[in-house]
Each structure stands twice: as C-alpha cells, then as structure tokens.
Design a protein around this motif. Structure first.
Motif, short mmCIF file in Angstrom:
data_model
loop_
_atom_site.label_atom_id
_atom_site.label_comp_id
_atom_site.label_asym_id
_atom_site.label_seq_id
_atom_site.Cartn_x
_atom_site.Cartn_y
_atom_site.Cartn_z
N ASN A 105 -25.52 -53.28 -12.48
CA ASN A 105 -25.84 -51.90 -12.83
C ASN A 105 -26.45 -51.75 -14.22
OD1 ASN A 105 -25.07 -50.46 -10.41
ND2 ASN A 105 -23.01 -51.17 -10.86
N CYS A 113 -22.31 -48.52 -18.96
CA CYS A 113 -21.85 -48.18 -17.61
C CYS A 113 -20.58 -48.96 -17.31
CB CYS A 113 -22.93 -48.47 -16.57
SG CYS A 113 -23.33 -50.21 -16.36
N PRO A 120 -14.05 -44.16 -13.97
CA PRO A 120 -14.70 -42.93 -13.49
C PRO A 120 -14.70 -41.79 -14.50
CG PRO A 120 -12.50 -43.11 -12.56
CD PRO A 120 -12.74 -44.37 -13.34
N VAL A 141 -19.30 -46.76 -11.65
CA VAL A 141 -20.18 -47.69 -10.92
C VAL A 141 -19.55 -49.07 -10.95
CG1 VAL A 141 -22.30 -46.37 -11.24
CG2 VAL A 141 -21.67 -48.04 -12.97
N ASP A 177 -24.90 -49.44 -7.54
CA ASP A 177 -24.27 -48.11 -7.54
C ASP A 177 -25.06 -47.10 -8.38
OD1 ASP A 177 -22.23 -48.78 -5.82
OD2 ASP A 177 -20.65 -48.82 -7.35
N LYS A 220 -27.44 -45.13 -6.27
CA LYS A 220 -26.82 -44.17 -5.36
C LYS A 220 -26.45 -42.87 -6.06
CE LYS A 220 -24.63 -47.93 -2.88
NZ LYS A 220 -23.34 -48.56 -2.65
N LYS A 221 -26.13 -42.95 -7.31
CA LYS A 221 -25.63 -41.79 -8.03
C LYS A 221 -26.70 -41.12 -8.89
CE LYS A 221 -21.01 -43.48 -7.77
NZ LYS A 221 -19.68 -43.17 -8.10
N ASN A 222 -27.95 -41.48 -8.70
CA ASN A 222 -29.09 -40.84 -9.36
C ASN A 222 -29.05 -40.96 -10.89
OD1 ASN A 222 -31.57 -39.59 -9.14
ND2 ASN A 222 -30.70 -37.55 -9.40
N TYR A 223 -28.50 -42.03 -11.40
CA TYR A 223 -28.46 -42.20 -12.84
C TYR A 223 -29.81 -42.63 -13.41
CZ TYR A 223 -23.51 -41.37 -13.15
OH TYR A 223 -22.28 -40.77 -13.11
#
Length: 191
Positions: free
Chosen positions: A17, A125, A129, A161, A166, A169-172
């Motif tokens: 990530n 990152c 959470p 993540v 990941d 998937k989470k639009n970072y």
C-alpha cells in the motif's frame, strides 16, 4: 526553476500500500513538471547511526561506508523530500528510520554540503483503523520539519489498509492527488 523531489519509502513489501501511494504521488508530480527520484530505503544496506560524530571525516556523510553514502547524492540534489512509510508500532518503519537518523550528518558543524531541501510532505498508511493511532508518527514528522525549517506541504494518513491494494479500494489515490496540489508547478515560486 525545476524542483527536484526525492521520495523516500520505508516499506519492505514491494507493491504494498505505501508503495502504491508513493508511485501515485510520483506519477502525479511528474505530470506537474517536477523531476522526481524514488529511494526505497528497505532495499539498501544502511547501518544504524552509531553517534560516533565522525561525520564527513572520510569525504562522505557517514564515517561507515554503507548505502547512505550513495543515497546522500540524491539527498543533496533534492529541493523537496517526501517520506512514505507504513506505520510500524506507532512510528516509522525501521528501514526508513535508519536513513532519517543519518540526516544528522547534515546538521553537524563540519558539514561541507548543507541540504537545500525547503519543502516536505508525509504519507503514512497502516492497518490501524483509527487516525488517532497515527498521531505519534505525525508529530515526529512535524518535529523534523520544525527542526530543519522545511515547509510542510501536507500529511496524508491512510488508515485501515492491510492487504496489498487496499488503498485502491478505499479511493485514497484521490487524496494523493490533493496532496500533490499543495505543490506549485515546477515553474511557480513557493511563498
């Protein structure tokens, strides 16, 4: 003036990530006209700083001949530095911390090549959470900026993540774009 950006990563996991975040940042600032180099600290042999105070006694930053002395040429050419690391036990990964600790050589009185870095940014990152879990590493980064006089152009925290990819998937990656917007084009002056 074309700014040289140095992106220093700390993850030992290729394609993970933080690696994806770093590459996204690099692509976007290159599109804005910046020159960018990436240094993956985890894949180089950097010894821990031994606090020997023998910096520069052998015509290079560290008395001990490790990969930091090769990295130093990239560091000396940089106008901007961006740190990208996973969160490890509420701090920097050991791999990137080894490199950061040796920045000490550029703060000693006998340093013949002061760094010309004026700006920085930080991307972190991790699987934690809660953004609260990142406050210690963010404060460490801000303290580095305060000590060195670097203008902080932004901090991006990417919580929750774990698995490779990941961040997609989470639009970072859209948030990376916003961080890049904090850097003016390579021809604009920084206030």
């Amino acid at each position: 003036m074309n700014k040289n950006i140095l992106v220093v990563t700390g993850s030992p996991r290729k394609g993970g990530n933080s690696d994806i975040l770093a590459d996204s940042f690099i692509t976007q600032v290159q599109e804005r006209g910046f020159s960018v180099q990436k240094y993956e600290a985890a894949f180089h042999n950097i010894l821990p700083c031994k606090a020997c105070n023998a910096c520069w006694s052998k015509d290079h930053p560290c008395f001990f001949n490790d990969d930091f002395n090769v990295f130093s040429t990239m560091l000396e050419a940089a106008d901007v530095i961006v740190f990208v690391t996973p969160l490890y036990w509420y701090g920097f990964s050991a791999q990137i911390k080894l490199a950061i600790d040796k920045f000490y050589a550029y703060e000693v009185p006998q340093c013949p090549k002061p760094l010309k870095i004026k700006e920085s940014a930080f991307i972190v990152c991790g699987s934690n959470p809660s953004e609260q879990g990142y406050q210690g590493i963010i404060q460490s980064y801000k303290d580095i900026c305060a000590f060195t006089g670097w203008k902080n152009r932004g901090v991006l925290v990417v919580p929750g993540v774990t698995e490779k990819g990941d961040v997609r998937k989470k639009n970072y990656l859209e948030k990376v774009k916003k961080l890049c917007d904090n850097f003016k084009s390579s021809t604009e002056e920084v206030e």
